[in-house]
Design a protein around this motif. Structure first.
Motif, PDB file in Angstrom:
ATOM      1  N   ASP A  47       0.878  -1.166   0.000  1.00 48.56           N
ATOM      2  CA  ASP A  47       0.000   0.000   0.000  1.00 48.56           C
ATOM      3  C   ASP A  47       0.915   1.216   0.000  1.00 48.56           C
ATOM      4  O   ASP A  47       1.629   1.464   0.974  1.00 48.56           O
ATOM      5  CB  ASP A  47      -0.880  -0.038   1.263  1.00 48.56           C
ATOM      6  N   ARG A  49       1.196   5.372  -0.592  1.00 45.97           N
ATOM      7  CA  ARG A  49       0.404   6.607  -0.605  1.00 45.97           C
ATOM      8  C   ARG A  49       1.318   7.810  -0.777  1.00 45.97           C
ATOM      9  O   ARG A  49       2.336   7.932  -0.095  1.00 45.97           O
ATOM     10  CB  ARG A  49      -0.418   6.724   0.678  1.00 45.97           C
ATOM     11  N   THR A 257      -2.323  -4.185   5.187  1.00 44.10           N
ATOM     12  CA  THR A 257      -1.546  -2.992   4.842  1.00 44.10           C
ATOM     13  C   THR A 257      -2.400  -1.734   5.045  1.00 44.10           C
ATOM     14  O   THR A 257      -1.887  -0.699   5.484  1.00 44.10           O
ATOM     15  CB  THR A 257      -1.034  -3.052   3.394  1.00 44.10           C
ATOM     16  N   HIS A 258      -3.688  -1.805   4.734  1.00 37.20           N
ATOM     17  CA  HIS A 258      -4.569  -0.649   4.909  1.00 37.20           C
ATOM     18  C   HIS A 258      -4.677  -0.261   6.373  1.00 37.20           C
ATOM     19  O   HIS A 258      -4.565   0.922   6.741  1.00 37.20           O
ATOM     20  CB  HIS A 258      -5.952  -0.956   4.343  1.00 37.20           C
ATOM     21  N   ASP A 261      -1.465   1.267   7.722  1.00 37.07           N
ATOM     22  CA  ASP A 261      -1.337   2.651   7.278  1.00 37.07           C
ATOM     23  C   ASP A 261      -2.218   3.561   8.136  1.00 37.07           C
ATOM     24  O   ASP A 261      -1.786   4.648   8.547  1.00 37.07           O
ATOM     25  CB  ASP A 261      -1.736   2.777   5.806  1.00 37.07           C
ATOM     26  N   ARG A 262      -3.430   3.136   8.422  1.00 35.48           N
ATOM     27  CA  ARG A 262      -4.332   3.944   9.248  1.00 35.48           C
ATOM     28  C   ARG A 262      -3.765   4.126  10.656  1.00 35.48           C
ATOM     29  O   ARG A 262      -3.813   5.224  11.220  1.00 35.48           O
ATOM     30  CB  ARG A 262      -5.712   3.280   9.317  1.00 35.48           C
ATOM     31  N   THR A 265      -0.740   6.503  10.574  1.00 37.21           N
ATOM     32  CA  THR A 265      -1.211   7.858  10.328  1.00 37.21           C
ATOM     33  C   THR A 265      -1.779   8.467  11.605  1.00 37.21           C
ATOM     34  O   THR A 265      -1.505   9.624  11.942  1.00 37.21           O
ATOM     35  CB  THR A 265      -2.285   7.855   9.228  1.00 37.21           C
ATOM     36  N   SER A 321       6.076  -0.946   7.724  1.00 39.09           N
ATOM     37  CA  SER A 321       5.104   0.145   7.643  1.00 39.09           C
ATOM     38  C   SER A 321       5.789   1.432   8.083  1.00 39.09           C
ATOM     39  O   SER A 321       6.166   1.568   9.252  1.00 39.09           O
ATOM     40  CB  SER A 321       3.878  -0.138   8.521  1.00 39.09           C
ATOM     41  N   SER A 323       6.241   5.976   7.365  1.00 37.88           N
ATOM     42  CA  SER A 323       5.626   7.212   6.895  1.00 37.88           C
ATOM     43  C   SER A 323       6.591   8.375   7.087  1.00 37.88           C
ATOM     44  O   SER A 323       7.393   8.377   8.030  1.00 37.88           O
ATOM     45  CB  SER A 323       4.337   7.487   7.687  1.00 37.88           C
ATOM     46  N   ARG A 330       3.611   7.414   2.459  1.00 40.17           N
ATOM     47  CA  ARG A 330       3.512   6.302   3.395  1.00 40.17           C
ATOM     48  C   ARG A 330       3.568   4.989   2.616  1.00 40.17           C
ATOM     49  O   ARG A 330       3.008   4.883   1.520  1.00 40.17           O
ATOM     50  CB  ARG A 330       2.203   6.375   4.191  1.00 40.17           C
ATOM     51  N   SER A 332       3.194   0.665   3.343  1.00 38.91           N
ATOM     52  CA  SER A 332       3.014  -0.536   4.168  1.00 38.91           C
ATOM     53  C   SER A 332       3.089  -1.734   3.251  1.00 38.91           C
ATOM     54  O   SER A 332       2.422  -1.765   2.212  1.00 38.91           O
ATOM     55  CB  SER A 332       1.668  -0.505   4.902  1.00 38.91           C
TER      56      SER A 332
END
Length: 357
Positions: A47, A49, A257-258, A261-262, A265, A321, A323, A330, A332
């Motif tokens: 993932d 971003r 991975t989502h 990332d959350r 963040t 992961s 950022s 970012r 992951s």
């Protein structure tokens, strides 16, 4: 658990189908991901971003001997990224004055002298790493223990039976024992297991519905790629199901991975901790180090950029992961390794391109 399994001299395992491509990747990242899998893995998903742009990519296969693609929303064991969740929880308890970072661990474990909670978090405790007391593949004892339930106390006592690797605060020495102790201290302080506290304080508020603390449950729920460990004859053995109590508070969690990332963040964006504690999380345990209170960072030479996060090794799954501090970029990623090479060596160029390309 963070330390990679060292498997020396394994021949390349030609069981992997040609890479399967997802949607077009930014900065020509797909060839880089394909190279990671060709060199070090069975399959991978990522993932990436960059501002409002999102690329969810994959390469390789979800299962050896098939052409089944790696699921883009697949779950996996996150290994030592669990430590970042647990460290966040410990710091939340510190913010509530339930404990202090400079509390002596002897407050809960009288046999451990001179070590503080802070030193557990930043791996400067000097406590022996329980990982080195356990059988690892391709040792036969490792496979026999696949579904064994390990208690935190049992693992801690195995570690404490060995002499310290140094004086508390003297040097950085990564030890899974530190986080097994932190998991137990959370329960002693709060009256609830660290798993329940992570679910209540982090997973539910952030709606991380694909993330779990499995305890002794051997299965990975939902879509996922199969994970493997090496056999004594250097082939791969499916090790997707196993009792994760082996990792415990040091590395047992499952995520996507989502969701990673959350979480990163929210953590780096100040949603989970007050600024003064987030700043301490980013402070190295030793001068010039790259590990703070459950949080690691990398300095990318190509673009002179620092990225924060963590990486994890859960035997059959390896994850990263990270950022930028401003959250603009970012990454992951999870890899199901094939143990032909050190995956960090091939992942570093990919991460460099993802952030700097």
């Amino acid at each position: 658990m963070r330390r990679r399994i060292a498997v020396v001299g394994m021949a390349a395992i030609a069981l992997i189908a040609a890479p399967l491509r997802a949607e077009a990747a930014p900065n020509d990242l797909q060839p880089g991901l394909d190279e990671v899998v060709r060199t070090a893995g069975v399959g991978a998903q990522v993932d990436v971003r960059d501002g409002n742009r999102v690329w969810r990519g994959r390469s390789g296969v979800a299962e050896v001997g098939t052409t089944r693609p790696v699921p883009l929303n697949g779950r996996f064991r996150i290994g030592s990224i669990t430590k970042t969740f647990l460290a966040t929880l410990v710091l939340q308890l510190a913010a509530e004055k339930r404990l202090k970072l400079d509390d002596p661990v002897s407050k809960w474990y009288p046999e451990i002298e001179g070590v503080t909670v802070r030193q557990l978090l930043n791996h400067t405790s000097g406590l022996y790493d329980v990982l080195y007391t356990l059988p690892r593949p391709p040792q036969p004892e490792f496979y026999a223990n696949r579904y064994r339930t390990w208690t935190a106390d049992e693992l801690i006592q195995r570690a404490l039976a060995n002499p310290p690797t140094g004086e508390p605060g003297e040097k950085y020495n990564y030890s899974n024992t530190n986080y097994l102790l932190l998991g137990e201290i959370v329960e002693k302080v709060s009256g609830r297991s660290y798993a329940r506290q992570i679910e209540r304080r982090i997973l539910k508020p952030l709606k991380l519905e694909q993330t779990s603390v499995p305890g002794t449950k051997p299965w990975i729920p939902g879509p996922h790629a199969q994970g493997y460990v090496p056999n004594p004859d250097r082939t791969l053995r499916d090790f997707t199901t196993m009792n994760p109590s082996l990792f415990g508070a040091a590395g047992e969690m499952i995520s996507t991975t989502h969701d990673l990332d959350r979480f990163m963040t929210a953590l780096l964006g100040g949603e989970l901790l007050p600024p003064y504690l987030l700043a301490q999380m980013k402070t190295p345990g030793i001068e010039g180090g790259h590990y703070g209170l459950g949080l690691a960072w990398r300095d990318l030479e190509t673009c002179k950029m620092r990225v924060y996060g963590n990486d994890g090794d859960a035997l059959a799954y390896q994850s990263w992961s990270f950022s930028t501090e401003d959250l603009h970029k970012r990454v992951s990623l999870v890899l199901t390794p094939n143990f032909t090479t050190d995956s960090d060596d091939v992942l570093d160029p990919f991460l460099d391109k993802a952030f700097c390309g």
